[in-house]
Design a protein around this motif. Structure first.
Motif, PDB file in Angstrom:
ATOM      1  N   ASP A 355       0.836  -1.367  -0.009  1.00  0.00           N
ATOM      2  CA  ASP A 355       0.178  -0.198   0.023  1.00  0.00           C
ATOM      3  C   ASP A 355       0.842   1.274   0.044  1.00  0.00           C
ATOM      4  OD1 ASP A 355      -2.481   1.187  -0.113  1.00  0.00           O
ATOM      5  OD2 ASP A 355      -2.708   1.215   1.941  1.00  0.00           O
ATOM      6  N   LEU A 356       1.714   1.318  -0.936  1.00  0.00           N
ATOM      7  CA  LEU A 356       2.763   2.400  -0.959  1.00  0.00           C
ATOM      8  C   LEU A 356       2.459   3.337  -1.887  1.00  0.00           C
ATOM      9  CD1 LEU A 356       5.958   0.204  -0.185  1.00  0.00           C
ATOM     10  CD2 LEU A 356       4.897   1.900   1.333  1.00  0.00           C
ATOM     11  N   PHE A 357       1.352   3.179  -2.721  1.00  0.00           N
ATOM     12  CA  PHE A 357       1.227   4.141  -4.127  1.00  0.00           C
ATOM     13  C   PHE A 357       0.864   5.361  -3.485  1.00  0.00           C
ATOM     14  CE2 PHE A 357       0.964   0.437  -6.761  1.00  0.00           C
ATOM     15  CZ  PHE A 357       1.740   0.786  -7.712  1.00  0.00           C
ATOM     16  N   PRO A 358       1.543   6.648  -3.640  1.00  0.00           N
ATOM     17  CA  PRO A 358       0.937   7.921  -3.363  1.00  0.00           C
ATOM     18  C   PRO A 358      -0.398   8.146  -3.967  1.00  0.00           C
ATOM     19  CG  PRO A 358       2.697   8.239  -4.945  1.00  0.00           C
ATOM     20  CD  PRO A 358       2.307   6.742  -4.719  1.00  0.00           C
ATOM     21  N   GLU A 359      -1.325   8.857  -3.006  1.00  0.00           N
ATOM     22  CA  GLU A 359      -2.763   9.201  -3.505  1.00  0.00           C
ATOM     23  C   GLU A 359      -2.857   9.958  -4.609  1.00  0.00           C
ATOM     24  OE1 GLU A 359      -5.630  10.467  -0.856  1.00  0.00           O
ATOM     25  OE2 GLU A 359      -5.006   8.921   0.739  1.00  0.00           O
ATOM     26  N   ASN A 360      -1.971  11.029  -4.942  1.00  0.00           N
ATOM     27  CA  ASN A 360      -2.145  11.994  -5.785  1.00  0.00           C
ATOM     28  C   ASN A 360      -2.029  11.456  -7.240  1.00  0.00           C
ATOM     29  OD1 ASN A 360       0.407  11.524  -5.936  1.00  0.00           O
ATOM     30  ND2 ASN A 360       1.091  13.832  -5.905  1.00  0.00           N
ATOM     31  N   ILE A 361      -1.505  10.526  -7.357  1.00  0.00           N
ATOM     32  CA  ILE A 361      -1.443   9.697  -9.098  1.00  0.00           C
ATOM     33  C   ILE A 361      -2.848   9.301  -9.383  1.00  0.00           C
ATOM     34  CG2 ILE A 361       1.045   9.467  -8.663  1.00  0.00           C
ATOM     35  CD1 ILE A 361       0.377   6.611  -8.164  1.00  0.00           C
ATOM     36  N   GLU A 362      -3.809   9.059  -8.433  1.00  0.00           N
ATOM     37  CA  GLU A 362      -4.933   8.734  -8.875  1.00  0.00           C
ATOM     38  C   GLU A 362      -5.944  10.020  -9.390  1.00  0.00           C
ATOM     39  OE1 GLU A 362      -6.877   6.387  -5.706  1.00  0.00           O
ATOM     40  OE2 GLU A 362      -5.065   5.333  -5.192  1.00  0.00           O
ATOM     41  N   THR A 363      -5.471  11.094  -9.530  1.00  0.00           N
ATOM     42  CA  THR A 363      -6.386  12.151 -10.062  1.00  0.00           C
ATOM     43  C   THR A 363      -5.958  12.349 -11.532  1.00  0.00           C
ATOM     44  OG1 THR A 363      -6.439  13.465  -8.036  1.00  0.00           O
ATOM     45  CG2 THR A 363      -6.824  14.664 -10.190  1.00  0.00           C
ATOM     46  N   PHE A 364      -6.826  12.569 -12.269  1.00  0.00           N
ATOM     47  CA  PHE A 364      -6.631  12.798 -13.634  1.00  0.00           C
ATOM     48  C   PHE A 364      -7.071  14.108 -14.199  1.00  0.00           C
ATOM     49  CE2 PHE A 364      -6.641   8.085 -13.141  1.00  0.00           C
ATOM     50  CZ  PHE A 364      -5.696   7.686 -14.015  1.00  0.00           C
ATOM     51  N   THR A 365      -8.602  14.337 -13.869  1.00  0.00           N
ATOM     52  CA  THR A 365      -9.057  15.663 -14.182  1.00  0.00           C
ATOM     53  C   THR A 365      -8.994  16.422 -13.045  1.00  0.00           C
ATOM     54  OG1 THR A 365     -10.187  14.728 -15.945  1.00  0.00           O
ATOM     55  CG2 THR A 365     -11.145  16.515 -15.177  1.00  0.00           C
ATOM     56  N   GLN A 366      -8.433  17.573 -12.762  1.00  0.00           N
ATOM     57  CA  GLN A 366      -8.531  18.278 -11.693  1.00  0.00           C
ATOM     58  C   GLN A 366      -9.939  18.919 -11.339  1.00  0.00           C
ATOM     59  OE1 GLN A 366      -4.756  20.480 -13.348  1.00  0.00           O
ATOM     60  NE2 GLN A 366      -4.360  20.443 -11.068  1.00  0.00           N
ATOM     61  N   LEU A 367     -10.634  19.535 -12.600  1.00  0.00           N
ATOM     62  CA  LEU A 367     -11.808  20.114 -12.427  1.00  0.00           C
ATOM     63  C   LEU A 367     -12.797  19.899 -13.402  1.00  0.00           C
ATOM     64  CD1 LEU A 367     -13.373  22.833 -11.210  1.00  0.00           C
ATOM     65  CD2 LEU A 367     -12.271  23.885 -13.287  1.00  0.00           C
ATOM     66  N   LEU A 368     -13.978  19.597 -12.889  1.00  0.00           N
ATOM     67  CA  LEU A 368     -15.374  19.289 -13.713  1.00  0.00           C
ATOM     68  C   LEU A 368     -16.218  20.650 -13.849  1.00  0.00           C
ATOM     69  CD1 LEU A 368     -17.162  16.954 -15.311  1.00  0.00           C
ATOM     70  CD2 LEU A 368     -18.491  17.149 -13.295  1.00  0.00           C
ATOM     71  N   ILE A 369     -16.517  20.772 -14.864  1.00  0.00           N
ATOM     72  CA  ILE A 369     -17.385  22.060 -15.239  1.00  0.00           C
ATOM     73  C   ILE A 369     -18.910  21.371 -15.507  1.00  0.00           C
ATOM     74  CG2 ILE A 369     -18.005  24.180 -16.514  1.00  0.00           C
ATOM     75  CD1 ILE A 369     -15.107  24.213 -17.296  1.00  0.00           C
ATOM     76  N   VAL A 370     -19.614  21.686 -14.614  1.00  0.00           N
ATOM     77  CA  VAL A 370     -21.269  21.428 -14.461  1.00  0.00           C
ATOM     78  C   VAL A 370     -21.705  21.936 -15.821  1.00  0.00           C
ATOM     79  CG1 VAL A 370     -23.319  21.143 -13.485  1.00  0.00           C
ATOM     80  CG2 VAL A 370     -21.424  20.758 -12.132  1.00  0.00           C
ATOM     81  N   ASN A 371     -22.644  21.034 -16.337  1.00  0.00           N
ATOM     82  CA  ASN A 371     -23.090  21.570 -17.900  1.00  0.00           C
ATOM     83  C   ASN A 371     -24.853  21.836 -17.354  1.00  0.00           C
ATOM     84  OD1 ASN A 371     -24.400  21.819 -20.209  1.00  0.00           O
ATOM     85  ND2 ASN A 371     -22.954  20.348 -21.154  1.00  0.00           N
ATOM     86  N   PHE A 372     -25.169  23.097 -17.253  1.00  0.00           N
ATOM     87  CA  PHE A 372     -26.506  23.225 -16.936  1.00  0.00           C
ATOM     88  C   PHE A 372     -27.609  23.484 -18.053  1.00  0.00           C
ATOM     89  CE2 PHE A 372     -24.553  24.576 -13.078  1.00  0.00           C
ATOM     90  CZ  PHE A 372     -25.523  24.470 -12.108  1.00  0.00           C
ATOM     91  N   GLY A 373     -26.950  23.557 -19.352  1.00  0.00           N
ATOM     92  CA  GLY A 373     -27.842  23.763 -20.488  1.00  0.00           C
ATOM     93  C   GLY A 373     -27.143  24.332 -21.800  1.00  0.00           C
ATOM     94  N   PRO A 374     -27.568  24.383 -22.939  1.00  0.00           N
ATOM     95  CA  PRO A 374     -27.123  25.012 -23.989  1.00  0.00           C
ATOM     96  C   PRO A 374     -26.452  26.377 -23.760  1.00  0.00           C
ATOM     97  CG  PRO A 374     -29.250  24.254 -24.632  1.00  0.00           C
ATOM     98  CD  PRO A 374     -29.188  24.335 -23.205  1.00  0.00           C
TER      99      PRO A 374
END
Length: 457
Positions: A355-374
């Motif tokens: 269990d020695l893998f660092p946690e931060n390598i599990e993040t790919f996308t840093q930010l999701l932009i929510v889609n509210f509509g056109p």
RNA sequence: GUGGAUGUAGCUCAGUUGGUUAGAGCACCAGAUUGUGGUUCUGGGGGUCGUGGGUUCAAGUCCCAUCUUCCACCCCA
């Protein structure tokens, strides 16, 4: 059409994104260390001419090489009597001209002979590529796996051995794996076998030595007796088998029994040189002279190295040694080489188990932009472009799904931040940024977002 | 290549001396909650029991073969 249950050949694996990212973490550390020592990257093809590989790894190795069937009407030129003989290995050589590489060292020997005019020696290269072995799979043993090799060719100096050992030390201390490096020398083994008068049984005897850790000293003595070695001689070998004896004691004893063996003394001198140099630099990991270490492919002629992880039962995770004659097999004499090979997949397994893998390598996308509509989507397009230009890896959710679903998507994909831009935010320019870990939401102008995320990641 | 174990839902596994319609947890989907995930509650979909034969009135269960995965030997990273 009949439904086929999907599967892949045994001993091979598919990799999930998270597994690739963890494996890259291992590759990157090894690559960084290699480059720090001045090794240059090369690549060779997955397949070699079968004649390049056959006979280089010993009888067992030949059996484990994956052979590639010729294309076309490959049986037409075969004599009937050969076909009728049903001798698979002989027929195999006639209908297979290519084979998947079994390791990276033999292709490398071929490579330097072919490209010698473009290289300057001593040449140090590294190579990270998969190899294939038709072995029966089990824990830590795959039919397709990555090796990470570094070799120095065109130099006899023991300094190379020392550098490789320090590389091993650097890599495993960066990965946080506790290891022991075992070192031996084929010439010492040859000397021992010669001194006890059974030079003809080199492979058989060293093979028994090698089992020491596994089956214990008594069984080893038993098996040695079975090969016809007199008890008196076996008794005289005993001091060598005490694994925890200090290096100095072992050397002193070897000095005595190998005195009249030329290869034996040569090997001992090489080991001595290596350990003298190692004393000058501080190394964290344990380095042992281990006379029972006999393994290594057939082509090793001098130093042999094997690395094991402490407290993990998975076989060796790195191995290597010196080969004086490998290039001469392809027509280039006087090119001694020495190299090591990290087994990336086994290293992966060790890190996973501990269990020695660092946690931060599990993040790919840093930010999701929510889609509210056109309308909002159009507004977000330019925001995502600006964020990416500032080095923030982000994505806009592609559909106008419920917010709940979009939040779940962020959660499952381990995306640490979610940006929400609805009617209200568009009107005021005050954008809502949510940190998924804390659950807290802040209001920011778009120009402040990249800085906020970089500062909180 | 030799020997041993294993296989039931996407995953981890229950399933009685052979006996109705094969279960659970997790995961998945939907709802409770039309601008807020990870917790909770409710409901739902999903299995020709690895595959092919055989024994039997009846097979997830017994027998044979075959494949998969795992373990040991051999060898290796």
């Amino acid at each position: 059409m009949a439904k086929e249950k999907p599967s892949i050949p045994k001993g091979t694996r598919d990799f999930l994104p998270i597994e690739i990212s963890r494996r890259n973490y291992v590759f990157n550390i090894i690559r960084e260390v290699y480059q720090l020592y001045g090794f240059k990257p090369i690549e060779t093809p997955a397949m070699e001419n079968i004649t390049t590989l056959m006979g280089k790894y010993g009888e067992e190795g030949d059996r484990l090489i994956f052979k590639i069937l010729n294309s076309g009407d490959f049986l037409s030129g075969l004599p009937d009597e050969l076909l009728d003989s049903k001798k698979s290995s002989k027929i195999g050589l006639r209908i297979c001209e290519k084979a998947l590489r079994y390791d990276l060292t033999v292709p490398f020997a071929r490579y330097i002979v072919q490209h010698q005019h473009k290289l300057s020696f001593p040449f140090r290269r590294y190579q990270i590529q998969p190899v294939w072995r038709a072995d029966r799979p089990q824990k830590g043993r795959y039919r397709e796996f990555f090796q990470c090799d570094a070799d120095i060719i065109g130099s006899d100096s023991m300094l190379n051995e020392v550098e490789l050992i320090t590389i091993i030390n650097d890599v495993f201390s960066k990965l946080g794996i506790d290891v022991v490096v075992k070192i031996n020398n084929r010439k010492i083994l040859a000397g021992i076998v010669e001194k006890i008068g059974h030079a003809d049984k080199f492979n058989q005897i060293t093979n028994i030595f090698d089992k020491l850790e596994k089956i214990g000293i008594d069984k080893v003595n038993e098996e040695l007796a079975e090969t016809g070695i007199e008890n008196k001689v076996i008794d005289s070998l005993q001091p060598l088998f005490y694994m925890d004896a200090a290096y100095e004691q072992k050397v002193e004893y070897l000095n005595k029994i190998l005195r009249s063996s030329e290869p034996g003394m040569e090997g001992l001198e090489e080991i001595f040189e290596i350990f003298e140099m190692l004393k000058r630099i501080n190394i964290d990991c344990e380095v042992d002279l281990d006379i029972s270490l006999a393994r290594g492919l057939n082509y090793y002629t001098g130093t042999i190295i094997e690395v094991k992880a402490k407290n993990v039962d998975i076989g060796s995770i790195c191995g290597g040694g010196r080969y004086d004659d490998l290039a001469s097999l392809f027509g280039m004499d006087g090119m001694s080489g020495v190299g090591i090979s990290f087994g990336a997949d086994r290293i992966y397994d060790v890190i996973k188990e501990k269990d020695l893998f660092p946690e931060n390598i599990e993040t790919f996308t840093q930010l999701l932009i929510v889609n509210f509509g056109p309308k909002e989507q159009n507004y977000c397009l330019s925001i995502s472009k600006e964020l990416r230009e500032s080095g923030i890896s982000c994505e806009i959710y592609p559909d106008h799904s419920k917010i709940k679903k979009q939040m779940q998507y962020a959660d499952k994909n381990n995306i640490p931040f979610v940006l929400m831009i609805g009617e209200e935010e568009m009107r005021t320019g005050n954008l809502s940024l949510k940190c998924m870990k804390s659950g807290k939401q802040t209001t920011l102008k778009k120009s402040a977002i990249a800085g906020y995320i970089s500062g909180n990641c």
